[in-house]
Scaffold this motif. Structure first.
Motif, PDB file in Angstrom:
ATOM      1  N   ILE A  93       9.012  -2.895   4.877  1.00 13.27           N
ATOM      2  CA  ILE A  93       8.934  -4.056   5.764  1.00 13.27           C
ATOM      3  C   ILE A  93       8.916  -5.344   4.948  1.00 13.27           C
ATOM      4  O   ILE A  93       9.590  -6.317   5.273  1.00 13.27           O
ATOM      5  CB  ILE A  93       7.698  -3.951   6.684  1.00 13.27           C
ATOM      6  CG1 ILE A  93       7.884  -2.791   7.669  1.00 13.27           C
ATOM      7  CG2 ILE A  93       7.454  -5.261   7.431  1.00 13.27           C
ATOM      8  CD1 ILE A  93       6.650  -2.425   8.443  1.00 13.27           C
ATOM      9  N   THR A  94       8.156  -5.333   3.848  1.00 14.79           N
ATOM     10  CA  THR A  94       8.075  -6.514   2.986  1.00 14.79           C
ATOM     11  C   THR A  94       9.430  -6.856   2.394  1.00 14.79           C
ATOM     12  O   THR A  94       9.851  -8.021   2.408  1.00 14.79           O
ATOM     13  CB  THR A  94       7.042  -6.295   1.866  1.00 14.79           C
ATOM     14  OG1 THR A  94       5.762  -6.058   2.453  1.00 14.79           O
ATOM     15  CG2 THR A  94       6.965  -7.487   0.942  1.00 14.79           C
ATOM     16  N   VAL A  95      10.136  -5.862   1.862  1.00 18.46           N
ATOM     17  CA  VAL A  95      11.428  -6.148   1.220  1.00 18.46           C
ATOM     18  C   VAL A  95      12.460  -6.597   2.253  1.00 18.46           C
ATOM     19  O   VAL A  95      13.310  -7.436   1.951  1.00 18.46           O
ATOM     20  CB  VAL A  95      11.912  -4.948   0.375  1.00 18.46           C
ATOM     21  CG1 VAL A  95      12.533  -3.868   1.222  1.00 18.46           C
ATOM     22  CG2 VAL A  95      12.894  -5.402  -0.687  1.00 18.46           C
ATOM     23  N   LEU A  96      12.397  -6.101   3.467  1.00 22.30           N
ATOM     24  CA  LEU A  96      13.307  -6.579   4.518  1.00 22.30           C
ATOM     25  C   LEU A  96      13.003  -8.037   4.880  1.00 22.30           C
ATOM     26  O   LEU A  96      13.920  -8.841   5.061  1.00 22.30           O
ATOM     27  CB  LEU A  96      13.222  -5.683   5.751  1.00 22.30           C
ATOM     28  CG  LEU A  96      13.882  -4.314   5.615  1.00 22.30           C
ATOM     29  CD1 LEU A  96      13.560  -3.436   6.824  1.00 22.30           C
ATOM     30  CD2 LEU A  96      15.381  -4.451   5.450  1.00 22.30           C
ATOM     31  N   ALA A  97      11.719  -8.370   4.960  1.00 22.96           N
ATOM     32  CA  ALA A  97      11.339  -9.754   5.247  1.00 22.96           C
ATOM     33  C   ALA A  97      11.750 -10.683   4.101  1.00 22.96           C
ATOM     34  O   ALA A  97      12.237 -11.796   4.329  1.00 22.96           O
ATOM     35  CB  ALA A  97       9.836  -9.846   5.502  1.00 22.96           C
TER      36      ALA A  97
ATOM     37  N   ASP B 228       0.805  -1.215   0.000  1.00 27.69           N
ATOM     38  CA  ASP B 228       0.000   0.000   0.000  1.00 27.69           C
ATOM     39  C   ASP B 228       0.841   1.269   0.000  1.00 27.69           C
ATOM     40  O   ASP B 228       0.546   2.222  -0.702  1.00 27.69           O
ATOM     41  CB  ASP B 228      -0.937   0.010   1.216  1.00 27.69           C
ATOM     42  CG  ASP B 228      -1.888  -1.174   1.202  1.00 27.69           C
ATOM     43  OD1 ASP B 228      -2.171  -1.688   0.101  1.00 27.69           O
ATOM     44  OD2 ASP B 228      -2.328  -1.590   2.282  1.00 27.69           O
ATOM     45  N   ASP B 229       1.880   1.272   0.799  1.00 28.69           N
ATOM     46  CA  ASP B 229       2.689   2.486   0.937  1.00 28.69           C
ATOM     47  C   ASP B 229       4.159   2.099   1.103  1.00 28.69           C
ATOM     48  O   ASP B 229       4.520   0.929   1.102  1.00 28.69           O
ATOM     49  CB  ASP B 229       2.199   3.314   2.134  1.00 28.69           C
ATOM     50  CG  ASP B 229       2.154   2.528   3.428  1.00 28.69           C
ATOM     51  OD1 ASP B 229       2.560   1.351   3.427  1.00 28.69           O
ATOM     52  OD2 ASP B 229       1.729   3.080   4.455  1.00 28.69           O
ATOM     53  N   TRP B 230       5.005   3.116   1.247  1.00 30.15           N
ATOM     54  CA  TRP B 230       6.452   2.878   1.348  1.00 30.15           C
ATOM     55  C   TRP B 230       6.811   2.088   2.600  1.00 30.15           C
ATOM     56  O   TRP B 230       7.710   1.259   2.568  1.00 30.15           O
ATOM     57  CB  TRP B 230       7.207   4.215   1.350  1.00 30.15           C
ATOM     58  CG  TRP B 230       7.321   4.768  -0.028  1.00 30.15           C
ATOM     59  CD1 TRP B 230       6.520   5.702  -0.609  1.00 30.15           C
ATOM     60  CD2 TRP B 230       8.269   4.396  -1.019  1.00 30.15           C
ATOM     61  NE1 TRP B 230       6.904   5.934  -1.895  1.00 30.15           N
ATOM     62  CE2 TRP B 230       7.995   5.144  -2.176  1.00 30.15           C
ATOM     63  CE3 TRP B 230       9.325   3.508  -1.044  1.00 30.15           C
ATOM     64  CZ2 TRP B 230       8.735   5.026  -3.344  1.00 30.15           C
ATOM     65  CZ3 TRP B 230      10.072   3.387  -2.208  1.00 30.15           C
ATOM     66  CH2 TRP B 230       9.762   4.142  -3.341  1.00 30.15           C
ATOM     67  N   GLN B 231       6.112   2.355   3.678  1.00 30.51           N
ATOM     68  CA  GLN B 231       6.422   1.647   4.922  1.00 30.51           C
ATOM     69  C   GLN B 231       6.130   0.150   4.769  1.00 30.51           C
ATOM     70  O   GLN B 231       6.940  -0.686   5.168  1.00 30.51           O
ATOM     71  CB  GLN B 231       5.614   2.223   6.077  1.00 30.51           C
ATOM     72  CG  GLN B 231       5.944   1.581   7.409  1.00 30.51           C
ATOM     73  CD  GLN B 231       5.138   2.174   8.545  1.00 30.51           C
ATOM     74  OE1 GLN B 231       4.210   2.958   8.327  1.00 30.51           O
ATOM     75  NE2 GLN B 231       5.471   1.803   9.760  1.00 30.51           N
TER      76      GLN B 231
END
Length: 120
Positions: free
Chosen positions: A33-37, A26-29
């Motif tokens: 979090i997704t790309v870090l996971a 949905d947004d940058w945050q």
């Protein structure tokens, strides 16, 4: 920790460049979090599974003079996509060719960032 952050940046760049790799949110945050996971999953896949695949494909390494590495890296990225889907992460790789191009981009970006930043 630095390697995970470098992988996260590399995965984000690959998702930005390659059409078949999607990193939705949905947004940058949420994307951060997704790309870090996903980078953590990618690290676990590369740590746990890649050495076994390399060991069993040793004759192919010799036969192809190491070019099979590109295919193995693509398969590891594809496996990361599958695992991310099972973990309900918004990361998907469509097809082998997208995985191959994405793994090449991730390798080059990670290599460049490791040179610039280091892993200490």
């Amino acid at each position: 920790m630095i390697k995970t952050l470098i992988n996260a940046v590399a995965i984000w760049i690959a998702a930005w460049i390659v059409n078949g790799i999607t990193l939705s949110g949905d947004d940058w945050q949420h994307k951060t979090i997704t790309v870090l996971a996903v980078a953590l999953v990618f690290g676990v896949v590369n740590f746990a599974i890649k050495p076994l695949v390399k060991l069993f494909s040793l004759p192919l390494f010799i036969l192809t003079l190491g070019l099979i590495t590109f295919v193995i890296n693509a398969l590891m990225l594809w496996l990361t996509s599958w695992a991310s889907d099972k973990l309900s992460l918004d990361f998907h790789v469509e097809g082998f060719w997208s995985a191959l191009l994405g793994s090449l981009i991730i390798s080059v970006v990670s290599w460049g960032l490791h040179l610039a930043i280091g892993d200490d």
